[in-house]
Design a protein around this motif. Sequence first.
Motif, short mmCIF file in Angstrom:
data_model
loop_
_atom_site.label_atom_id
_atom_site.label_comp_id
_atom_site.label_asym_id
_atom_site.label_seq_id
_atom_site.Cartn_x
_atom_site.Cartn_y
_atom_site.Cartn_z
N PRO A 1 0.81 -1.21 0.00
CA PRO A 1 0.00 0.00 0.00
C PRO A 1 0.85 1.28 0.00
N ALA A 2 2.08 1.19 0.50
CA ALA A 2 2.96 2.35 0.56
C ALA A 2 3.84 2.48 -0.69
N GLY A 3 3.69 1.57 -1.64
CA GLY A 3 4.51 1.61 -2.85
C GLY A 3 5.32 0.32 -3.00
N ILE A 4 6.19 0.32 -3.98
CA ILE A 4 7.01 -0.86 -4.26
C ILE A 4 8.19 -0.90 -3.29
N ARG A 5 8.41 -2.06 -2.71
CA ARG A 5 9.55 -2.30 -1.82
C ARG A 5 10.41 -3.39 -2.43
N LEU A 6 11.73 -3.18 -2.44
CA LEU A 6 12.67 -4.19 -2.92
C LEU A 6 13.25 -4.91 -1.71
N ILE A 7 13.11 -6.23 -1.72
CA ILE A 7 13.54 -7.04 -0.58
C ILE A 7 14.51 -8.11 -1.09
N PRO A 8 15.71 -8.17 -0.50
CA PRO A 8 16.64 -9.23 -0.90
C PRO A 8 15.99 -10.60 -0.69
N PHE A 9 16.04 -11.45 -1.71
CA PHE A 9 15.43 -12.77 -1.63
C PHE A 9 16.45 -13.75 -1.07
N VAL A 10 16.64 -13.65 0.25
CA VAL A 10 17.55 -14.52 0.99
C VAL A 10 16.79 -15.12 2.16
N LYS A 11 17.20 -16.29 2.60
CA LYS A 11 16.51 -17.04 3.65
C LYS A 11 16.35 -16.23 4.94
N LEU B 1 15.76 -13.12 5.30
CA LEU B 1 14.70 -12.12 5.19
C LEU B 1 13.38 -12.69 4.69
N VAL B 2 13.46 -13.80 3.96
CA VAL B 2 12.27 -14.48 3.44
C VAL B 2 12.39 -15.95 3.87
N PRO B 3 12.08 -16.22 5.15
CA PRO B 3 12.31 -17.56 5.66
C PRO B 3 11.32 -18.62 5.18
N SER B 4 10.18 -18.20 4.65
CA SER B 4 9.17 -19.17 4.29
C SER B 4 8.51 -18.84 2.95
N VAL B 5 8.51 -19.84 2.05
CA VAL B 5 7.79 -19.74 0.79
C VAL B 5 6.87 -20.96 0.74
N ASP B 6 5.57 -20.71 0.65
CA ASP B 6 4.59 -21.80 0.60
C ASP B 6 3.86 -21.74 -0.73
N MET B 7 4.34 -22.53 -1.68
CA MET B 7 3.76 -22.49 -3.03
C MET B 7 2.31 -22.96 -3.03
N GLU B 8 1.97 -23.94 -2.20
CA GLU B 8 0.59 -24.42 -2.15
C GLU B 8 -0.37 -23.35 -1.67
N ALA B 9 0.06 -22.58 -0.66
CA ALA B 9 -0.78 -21.52 -0.12
C ALA B 9 -0.68 -20.25 -0.96
N GLY B 10 0.35 -20.16 -1.82
CA GLY B 10 0.53 -18.97 -2.65
C GLY B 10 1.06 -17.79 -1.87
#
Length: 172
Positions: A136-146, A148-157
């Motif tokens: 909502p505040a605009g585009i944020r760039l986040i390093p895609f490293v474990k 900072l992004v500890p969980s990716v759930d493809m089934e849940a999207g």
Amino acid sequence: MDELVEVVVGRVGRAKGIRGEVSIDLRTDEPGRRFYAGAKLKMASGRELTVEKTIWQRGKLLVTFADHPDRTAVEKLNGEFLSTKVSAAELPSDDDEYFDRQLVGLKVLDHLGEPAGTVREVQHMPSQDLIAVDTPAGIRLIPFVKALVPSVDMEAGTLQLADVNGLLEDLE
């Protein structure tokens, strides 16, 4: 029938030598899957190229294309983006890896599990990949490293962010 998606796998670089080799600026993490003798690659114009031979030289992929026997012939390809069709269900070789097309559109959750945005794109930078997140505040760039992004759930999207100040908000 298996759905196919078109993915950009590289960009033709400068000609090397006199035998028709060109360097490839890779746009894939798995060049062995995309660049092999006999592989069919499509240029933006729709014209198809067939990989004749590949070789790695000083960390750079060099490719020879059928019907492009010399330097003069391949110099005309410089700057062309190369794509191929792959199965939409195809997965990367490693469990902790994702294709860009798998991440784009995922819902982003903050560290508490609350909706924070949506992945707009993946940017491949020299040191690490970044996910561009629409918030909502605009585009944020986040390093895609474990870390900072500890969980990716493809089934849940979804993908969930770590509890780190400044990932989604501006710090003063």
